[in-house]
Design an enzyme around this catalytic site. Structure first.
Site, PDB file in Angstrom:
ATOM      1  N   HIS A 162       0.819  -1.224   0.000  1.00 54.37           N
ATOM      2  CA  HIS A 162       0.000   0.000   0.000  1.00 54.37           C
ATOM      3  C   HIS A 162       0.845   1.263   0.000  1.00 54.37           C
ATOM      4  CE1 HIS A 162      -4.042  -1.801   0.774  1.00 54.37           C
ATOM      5  NE2 HIS A 162      -3.270  -2.829   1.055  1.00 54.37           N
ATOM      6  N   ASP A 370       3.262   9.703  -0.509  1.00 53.84           N
ATOM      7  CA  ASP A 370       2.118   8.908  -0.058  1.00 53.84           C
ATOM      8  C   ASP A 370       1.828   7.849  -1.106  1.00 53.84           C
ATOM      9  OD1 ASP A 370      -0.083   8.180   1.482  1.00 53.84           O
ATOM     10  OD2 ASP A 370      -0.762  10.249   1.743  1.00 53.84           O
TER      11      ASP A 370
END
Ligand code: G6P
Length: 477
Positions: A162, A370
């Site tokens: 992720h 991110d």
């Protein structure tokens, strides 16, 4: 043909400890941020979820419900310190996020990481049915694919990261880099959020393991390991339905009222993490306030931070710095009854977060790095009214898909100030056009589509994996 069952493996189980009295467990989000992943949509075929409860000591016994079997993996207090807070969140997390904080290396952390990964693999091997499909998630568990393959060669194993996979220049600093890569190469399919992470992974395999990894599958020990790109998303229909609920709409109106009916409400919602660029955006905002461009009471800024990993030094220090900066802005530029930053530092419930999304004119999402950033996607999903503008860092994975956001480089304070003013000053039609394009994106590529894409790539439909639509869904931010 026999249906194949699915086992999902995550470091943390997808619910709060408080949520399982007498089997009535309800899928609550652990972090309190609406976006947080662990939100499960169950399908008919039984699914087993393996993960840690979030607390030290013996694992809770959780009843099977609604076709979901939860099997907890225990961690001791020391393993929480060394595996979760140490190796996962003070070595890997900063290293994988461009080393924006200095990664710390300790051999005892690595030992705990191996031990905990072995325990996850053993637990998964124990509960997986013959020929099951196992989907392992995220950086805490990178050794599990190979460990599991050794124990259970009959399983089909997928892994999804992720967070970003760093460029080889950074990854090669990791003392046990080859072991990590060999762990991941135990999977049949390794998925990433963006192509550049998949590319970095292939480069690292060549550099650290001497295994040639071109564009196609990587050959390891006579097997083929595929890589793929699967940008994670949010449960768009569920978020949209929540945002349309009368209580959310009423609460959104009340929030604007409580804020003193400003012309412009700026909003940020983050886990308290140094990757999120909270300080960078507060600085840009402070300068705009000091320049007297964003004037009170016309403009207010609401900053929500959800406390996270609080025993890790980097996080403790960040919180102090953020709170000092908020205090400084309010102290120097606020007045009685008119704070310049409304700062909430606690988890909020889903209704409140959805209402804040609806009440905002501009959402500021400014991470330094991110993997995806689901707050950005969730805001877009919540704006069923077509309003609102998104200011988004180009270093968030979401920027590759939400091209109609106002994109910024959070290191460029002047640029961020300029772009924020452009977003605030744009005419409504322009912002509605941008929002419509972004809504089309999150509608077409939601969490269901993400799970479906990954599982279909892992086990093509002909192999008869029970219909992936409605598979347990998880996404992280
Ligand atoms: C990120 C990670 C997730 C993690 C989440 C919350 O999104 O990719 O794996 O679960 O942060 O962090 P926490 O440390 O509370 O699990």
């Amino acid at each position: 043909m026999q249906r194949r069952s699915l086992v999902v493996v995550t470091n943390r189980l997808p619910f709060d400890e408080s949520v399982a009295p007498e089997g009535a467990f309800d899928w609550q989000h652990s972090s309190g941020v609406l976006v947080s992943p662990r939100h499960a949509h169950l399908r008919e075929a039984p699914v087993t979820w393996v993960g840690w409860s979030g607390h030290a000591g013996p694992p809770p016994e959780l009843p099977d419900t609604r076709g979901l079997r939860v099997r907890a993996v225990p961690l001791s207090e020391e393993e929480i310190r060394y595996h979760y807070e140490g190796y996962a969140n003070a070595t890997l997390w900063p290293l994988y996020h461009d080393a924006v904080e200095h990664p710390t290396h300790h051999r005892r952390w690595w030992e705990a990481y191996q031990r905990v990964n072995r325990r996850f693999a053993a637990r998964t091997a124990e509960v997986a049915a013959p020929g099951a499909v196992v989907w392992i998630q995220d950086y805490h568990l990178q050794l599990v694919p190979a460990l599991l393959r050794e124990l259970r060669p009959d399983l089909t194993v997928g892994f999804f990261l992720h967070i970003p996979f760093p460029p080889p220049e950074l990854f090669m600093r990791l003392p046990r880099r080859a072991e990590i890569l060999h762990g991941l190469l135990g999977a049949d399919l390794v998925g990433f959020q963006r192509e550049r992470s998949a590319r970095n992974f292939r480069l690292a395999i060549a550099d650290a393991c001497g295994i040639e990894a071109g564009q196609g599958p990587v050959r390891v020990d006579g097997r083929q390991v595929r890589t793929g790109v699967f940008p994670v998303s949010v449960d768009t229909p569920a978020v949209a339905a929540l945002a349309e609920a009368p209580e959310v709409r009423a609460r959104a109106a009340q929030i604007r009222e409580d804020l003193g009916r400003p012309r412009t409400v700026l909003l940020s919602v983050d886990r308290m993490d140094y990757t999120k660029g909270i300080e960078h955006r507060l600085k840009a905002y402070r300068e705009l306030v000091a320049d007297d461009v964003l004037t009170a009471p016309d403009t207010v800024f609401v900053q929500v931070t959800v406390p996270s990993r609080e025993r890790v030094d980097h996080y403790e220090r960040l919180r102090e710095r953020v709170e000092r900066e908020v205090g400084r802005i309010n102290g120097e530029y606020g007045r009685v009854g008119a704070a310049r930053v409304h700062y909430l530092s606690r988890p909020l419930d889903r209704v409140e977060v959805a209402a804040l999304y609806r009440a905002a004119d501009v959402l500021l999402v400014t991470p330094l790095r991110d993997g995806m950033n689901l707050v950005a996607k969730e805001f877009v999903a919540a704006r069923t009214d077509g309003g609102g503008a998104l200011l988004l860092s180009e270093f968030a994975g979401a920027a590759a898909e939400l091209c109609d956001a106002y994109l910024v480089n959070p290191h460029d304070t002047a640029g961020m100030k300029r772009t924020l003013l452009a977003a605030v000053g744009a005419d409504a039609a322009e912002n509605r056009r941008r929002m419509a394009a972004m809504r089309a994106q999150v509608t077409g590529h939601d969490l269901h589509a993400w799970a479906e894409l990954f599982l279909e790539a892992l086990v093509p439909p002909a192999a008869d994996l029970a219909a992936p639509r409605g598979a347990p869904l998880l996404a992280t931010s």
